[in-house]
Design a protein around this motif. Sequence first.
Motif, PDB file in Angstrom:
ATOM      1  N   UNK A 152       0.879   2.002   1.196  1.00 11.36           N
ATOM      2  CA  UNK A 152      -0.298   2.004   0.324  1.00 11.36           C
ATOM      3  C   UNK A 152       0.101   2.380  -1.100  1.00 11.36           C
ATOM      4  N   UNK A 153       1.007   3.359  -1.206  1.00 15.06           N
ATOM      5  CA  UNK A 153       1.489   3.780  -2.524  1.00 15.06           C
ATOM      6  C   UNK A 153       2.191   2.630  -3.226  1.00 15.06           C
ATOM      7  N   UNK A 154       3.032   1.889  -2.504  1.00 12.08           N
ATOM      8  CA  UNK A 154       3.717   0.732  -3.071  1.00 12.08           C
ATOM      9  C   UNK A 154       2.704  -0.326  -3.512  1.00 12.08           C
ATOM     10  N   UNK A 155       1.705  -0.593  -2.675  1.00 12.49           N
ATOM     11  CA  UNK A 155       0.705  -1.613  -3.007  1.00 12.49           C
ATOM     12  C   UNK A 155      -0.015  -1.246  -4.299  1.00 12.49           C
ATOM     13  N   UNK A 156      -0.342   0.019  -4.453  1.00 14.73           N
ATOM     14  CA  UNK A 156      -0.997   0.473  -5.680  1.00 14.73           C
ATOM     15  C   UNK A 156      -0.076   0.315  -6.886  1.00 14.73           C
ATOM     16  N   UNK A 157       1.175   0.723  -6.717  1.00 14.80           N
ATOM     17  CA  UNK A 157       2.140   0.649  -7.817  1.00 14.80           C
ATOM     18  C   UNK A 157       2.450  -0.789  -8.213  1.00 14.80           C
ATOM     19  N   UNK A 158       2.378  -1.699  -7.264  1.00 10.30           N
ATOM     20  CA  UNK A 158       2.717  -3.103  -7.518  1.00 10.30           C
ATOM     21  C   UNK A 158       1.477  -3.973  -7.700  1.00 10.30           C
ATOM     22  N   UNK A 159       0.318  -3.352  -7.857  1.00 10.36           N
ATOM     23  CA  UNK A 159      -0.939  -4.100  -7.910  1.00 10.36           C
ATOM     24  C   UNK A 159      -1.027  -5.041  -9.111  1.00 10.36           C
ATOM     25  N   UNK A 160      -0.205  -4.775 -10.133  1.00 10.07           N
ATOM     26  CA  UNK A 160      -0.212  -5.646 -11.314  1.00 10.07           C
ATOM     27  C   UNK A 160       0.695  -6.862 -11.129  1.00 10.07           C
ATOM     28  N   UNK A 161       1.345  -6.984  -9.975  1.00  6.80           N
ATOM     29  CA  UNK A 161       2.255  -8.098  -9.716  1.00  6.80           C
ATOM     30  C   UNK A 161       1.614  -9.045  -8.704  1.00  6.80           C
ATOM     31  N   UNK A 162       1.218 -10.238  -9.183  1.00  6.29           N
ATOM     32  CA  UNK A 162       0.641 -11.221  -8.271  1.00  6.29           C
ATOM     33  C   UNK A 162       1.711 -12.154  -7.706  1.00  6.29           C
ATOM     34  N   UNK A 163       2.979 -11.850  -8.032  1.00  4.42           N
ATOM     35  CA  UNK A 163       4.079 -12.676  -7.532  1.00  4.42           C
ATOM     36  C   UNK A 163       4.712 -12.109  -6.266  1.00  4.42           C
ATOM     37  N   UNK A 164       4.177 -10.982  -5.784  1.00  3.04           N
ATOM     38  CA  UNK A 164       4.803 -10.271  -4.663  1.00  3.04           C
ATOM     39  C   UNK A 164       3.809 -10.074  -3.524  1.00  3.04           C
ATOM     40  N   UNK A 165       4.287 -10.279  -2.307  1.00  5.24           N
ATOM     41  CA  UNK A 165       3.473 -10.032  -1.121  1.00  5.24           C
ATOM     42  C   UNK A 165       4.270  -9.193  -0.138  1.00  5.24           C
ATOM     43  N   UNK A 166       3.665  -8.115   0.373  1.00  7.51           N
ATOM     44  CA  UNK A 166       4.295  -7.318   1.425  1.00  7.51           C
ATOM     45  C   UNK A 166       4.026  -8.016   2.753  1.00  7.51           C
ATOM     46  N   UNK A 167       5.077  -8.480   3.422  1.00  7.71           N
ATOM     47  CA  UNK A 167       4.890  -9.259   4.643  1.00  7.71           C
ATOM     48  C   UNK A 167       5.247  -8.483   5.909  1.00  7.71           C
ATOM     49  N   UNK A 168       5.852  -7.314   5.777  1.00  8.53           N
ATOM     50  CA  UNK A 168       6.159  -6.495   6.953  1.00  8.53           C
ATOM     51  C   UNK A 168       6.267  -5.036   6.551  1.00  8.53           C
ATOM     52  N   UNK A 169       5.777  -4.165   7.422  1.00 10.89           N
ATOM     53  CA  UNK A 169       5.947  -2.711   7.261  1.00 10.89           C
ATOM     54  C   UNK A 169       5.832  -2.103   8.650  1.00 10.89           C
ATOM     55  N   UNK A 170       6.880  -2.280   9.428  1.00 12.14           N
ATOM     56  CA  UNK A 170       6.825  -2.000  10.856  1.00 12.14           C
ATOM     57  C   UNK A 170       7.722  -0.831  11.258  1.00 12.14           C
ATOM     58  N   UNK A 171       7.158   0.102  12.021  1.00 14.40           N
ATOM     59  CA  UNK A 171       7.969   1.146  12.634  1.00 14.40           C
ATOM     60  C   UNK A 171       8.810   0.531  13.755  1.00 14.40           C
ATOM     61  N   UNK A 172      10.012   1.095  13.961  1.00 14.05           N
ATOM     62  CA  UNK A 172      10.790   0.690  15.123  1.00 14.05           C
ATOM     63  C   UNK A 172      11.647   1.864  15.607  1.00 14.05           C
ATOM     64  N   UNK A 173      12.170   1.724  16.802  1.00  9.65           N
ATOM     65  CA  UNK A 173      12.991   2.726  17.487  1.00  9.65           C
ATOM     66  C   UNK A 173      12.195   3.996  17.834  1.00  9.65           C
TER      67      UNK A 173
END
Length: 259
Positions: free
Chosen positions: A182-203
């Motif tokens: 969420x923090x990254x999304x807020x910080x990058x909110x001015x960039x319409x060229x970027x999409x977060x496509x994964x943020x998955x816990x593992x192990x």
Amino acid sequence: MNFVGFELVVFTDKSKMQIQENEFVYGYSGNGIVALETVEEAKLYNKWIAEKIEDYLGDKNLEIGAGTGTIASILSERYPLYLYEISKANNEFLKERFKDNSNIVSIGFDFLSVDETEKFSCIYSSNVLEHLEDDVHFVNKGLDLLKVGGFFVAIVPAMMVLFSSFDKSIGHYRRYTKNDIKRWKTALSNRDDIKIIASDYFNPIGAVGWYIKMKLLKQKKINKSDALLMNAIIPFVSWLDLFWFGFGQSMLIVLKKVK
């Protein structure tokens, strides 16, 4: 063992302090480099991590914080890599280790100094971003270096409930949670060229082990026996990636440059 408003390579006094601290931790006898050497022996585990990154690689790839080359040694079997490593000790080691590897295109020191006219298919890091207080600064730099359709991939330690004195001793500012996404999304909110496509816990198995060893028992280092045990059970642990558990020792974050 990594932002809004990046312009040129300008370090604040605080940034310099972070780099100096991590240089000490990852110097010739620091806790960080001892941990790297221990994990190096867990070959199946490292291959598992490398495979998560490999899905996003292309014809020109850059690793931020290559450490002693554990992941690079696997990925360079098939892909060309540009490596960057701020630790002088590790940088020297990388140059010796890969001196005969034609897929290691170059080994640089300061990732933030990379010319933005250079464009990469994939920029990735494994257990790096947690070492910098201002991780978004590095992410933004990486995004600026991507080709359209390229990927920024980060594998990071997960879950602040697992944050231990060992994390602190090797220079970690955080373990990542969905709040950091969420923090990254807020910080990058001015960039319409970027999409977060994964943020998955593992192990999730590793998370339980870390909680017992590092939090409850307050272990001060990664024991070789623990690393080799995890390595031995990887064939049984990796299939758990097919299921959602909502927690894990690590997190895979993937951003795509869409235009």
